[in-house]
Design a protein around this motif. Sequence first.
Motif, PDB file in Angstrom:
ATOM      1  N   GLN A 135      36.147  43.414 -31.526  1.00  0.00           N
ATOM      2  CA  GLN A 135      36.012  43.717 -30.112  1.00  0.00           C
ATOM      3  C   GLN A 135      35.239  43.149 -29.229  1.00  0.00           C
ATOM      4  O   GLN A 135      35.558  43.172 -28.064  1.00  0.00           O
ATOM      5  CB  GLN A 135      35.641  45.312 -30.188  1.00  0.00           C
ATOM      6  CG  GLN A 135      35.791  46.118 -29.058  1.00  0.00           C
ATOM      7  CD  GLN A 135      35.510  47.936 -29.085  1.00  0.00           C
ATOM      8  OE1 GLN A 135      35.183  48.060 -30.149  1.00  0.00           O
ATOM      9  NE2 GLN A 135      35.656  48.360 -28.165  1.00  0.00           N
ATOM     10  N   PHE A 136      34.097  42.619 -29.650  1.00  0.00           N
ATOM     11  CA  PHE A 136      33.088  41.909 -29.030  1.00  0.00           C
ATOM     12  C   PHE A 136      32.698  40.700 -29.807  1.00  0.00           C
ATOM     13  O   PHE A 136      32.556  40.717 -30.871  1.00  0.00           O
ATOM     14  CB  PHE A 136      31.742  42.807 -28.617  1.00  0.00           C
ATOM     15  CG  PHE A 136      32.298  44.107 -28.046  1.00  0.00           C
ATOM     16  CD1 PHE A 136      32.827  44.258 -26.868  1.00  0.00           C
ATOM     17  CD2 PHE A 136      32.132  45.176 -28.808  1.00  0.00           C
ATOM     18  CE1 PHE A 136      32.984  45.662 -26.339  1.00  0.00           C
ATOM     19  CE2 PHE A 136      32.158  46.311 -28.605  1.00  0.00           C
ATOM     20  CZ  PHE A 136      32.611  46.775 -27.264  1.00  0.00           C
ATOM     21  N   TYR A 167      27.427  39.318 -24.064  1.00  0.00           N
ATOM     22  CA  TYR A 167      28.718  39.193 -24.833  1.00  0.00           C
ATOM     23  C   TYR A 167      29.976  38.937 -24.037  1.00  0.00           C
ATOM     24  O   TYR A 167      30.028  39.129 -22.686  1.00  0.00           O
ATOM     25  CB  TYR A 167      28.767  40.444 -25.836  1.00  0.00           C
ATOM     26  CG  TYR A 167      29.200  41.825 -24.907  1.00  0.00           C
ATOM     27  CD1 TYR A 167      30.334  42.235 -24.940  1.00  0.00           C
ATOM     28  CD2 TYR A 167      27.936  42.418 -24.392  1.00  0.00           C
ATOM     29  CE1 TYR A 167      30.784  43.517 -24.561  1.00  0.00           C
ATOM     30  CE2 TYR A 167      28.373  43.452 -23.596  1.00  0.00           C
ATOM     31  CZ  TYR A 167      29.471  44.156 -23.814  1.00  0.00           C
ATOM     32  OH  TYR A 167      29.743  45.261 -23.040  1.00  0.00           O
ATOM     33  N   TYR A 169      34.431  39.527 -24.456  1.00  0.00           N
ATOM     34  CA  TYR A 169      35.682  40.096 -24.983  1.00  0.00           C
ATOM     35  C   TYR A 169      36.763  39.135 -25.529  1.00  0.00           C
ATOM     36  O   TYR A 169      37.401  38.328 -24.820  1.00  0.00           O
ATOM     37  CB  TYR A 169      36.430  40.988 -24.076  1.00  0.00           C
ATOM     38  CG  TYR A 169      35.632  42.066 -23.460  1.00  0.00           C
ATOM     39  CD1 TYR A 169      35.009  43.289 -24.318  1.00  0.00           C
ATOM     40  CD2 TYR A 169      35.441  42.311 -22.049  1.00  0.00           C
ATOM     41  CE1 TYR A 169      34.345  44.207 -23.670  1.00  0.00           C
ATOM     42  CE2 TYR A 169      34.577  43.419 -21.286  1.00  0.00           C
ATOM     43  CZ  TYR A 169      34.029  44.484 -22.120  1.00  0.00           C
ATOM     44  OH  TYR A 169      33.507  45.267 -21.700  1.00  0.00           O
ATOM     45  N   TYR A 192      28.806  42.992 -33.082  1.00  0.00           N
ATOM     46  CA  TYR A 192      28.893  41.665 -32.271  1.00  0.00           C
ATOM     47  C   TYR A 192      29.197  40.290 -32.943  1.00  0.00           C
ATOM     48  O   TYR A 192      28.234  40.147 -33.617  1.00  0.00           O
ATOM     49  CB  TYR A 192      27.976  41.689 -31.004  1.00  0.00           C
ATOM     50  CG  TYR A 192      28.105  42.578 -30.010  1.00  0.00           C
ATOM     51  CD1 TYR A 192      28.703  42.369 -28.787  1.00  0.00           C
ATOM     52  CD2 TYR A 192      27.912  44.080 -30.530  1.00  0.00           C
ATOM     53  CE1 TYR A 192      28.749  43.584 -27.687  1.00  0.00           C
ATOM     54  CE2 TYR A 192      28.038  45.275 -29.692  1.00  0.00           C
ATOM     55  CZ  TYR A 192      28.337  44.970 -28.142  1.00  0.00           C
ATOM     56  OH  TYR A 192      28.721  45.919 -27.350  1.00  0.00           O
TER      57      TYR A 192
END
Length: 199
Positions: A135-136, A167, A169, A192
Amino acid sequence: GQAGADEGGAPGNAGASNGGSGADAGAGGEGPVALSHVIVFDAGPHNGLNFGGRVGLDQHCATAKASKSIPGVFTHAFISVSAADEMRDMPTLYGVPTNLPFLGPTSKHVADNWADLLDGSIDQSLTDAGVSSAQFWISGSNADGSVRSTCNGWTTSEFSDQVMGTYGYPTSSNSLWITITDGDVYCSSSQYNVICLAY
């Protein structure tokens, strides 16, 4: 005779080549044969964002590279660590090729070259290029690869509003792929991922 001529430097190089020296033996001391592209891959998350700085980040990438059988002699985390170690300076600091295409592990296109990688958008998202399903991912960088927020050079997992990390995407192909615009992440986060380069 060759071993004697290379005294000193050879043992370190032999270890770094991971058994590739046999194929490179005919290169006449010019070093390993380069890949025709730079591989962009995901090394996965970490327990908090204290990696122990650049050395720890690169080791995280090297461990993932070995487990995924990704080729390439050199591996570095694609990240800004400090004002002296910015993502945009990786070609100068770590020899990242600037004229080769950047591809995912299954050869899907990410960017035409280094300039294209840091021009504010990429050709397709890291998700679509097969690089990451996370997701990140942590970049520590602004969209142009300059340093932004780095959890004290990725040396702390502190939960603090004062010390954060930037961060991006993986599902975006515009500037959000590398830097979000609505705040940074707590250094205590464990979800992350780290994106790496192999070449």
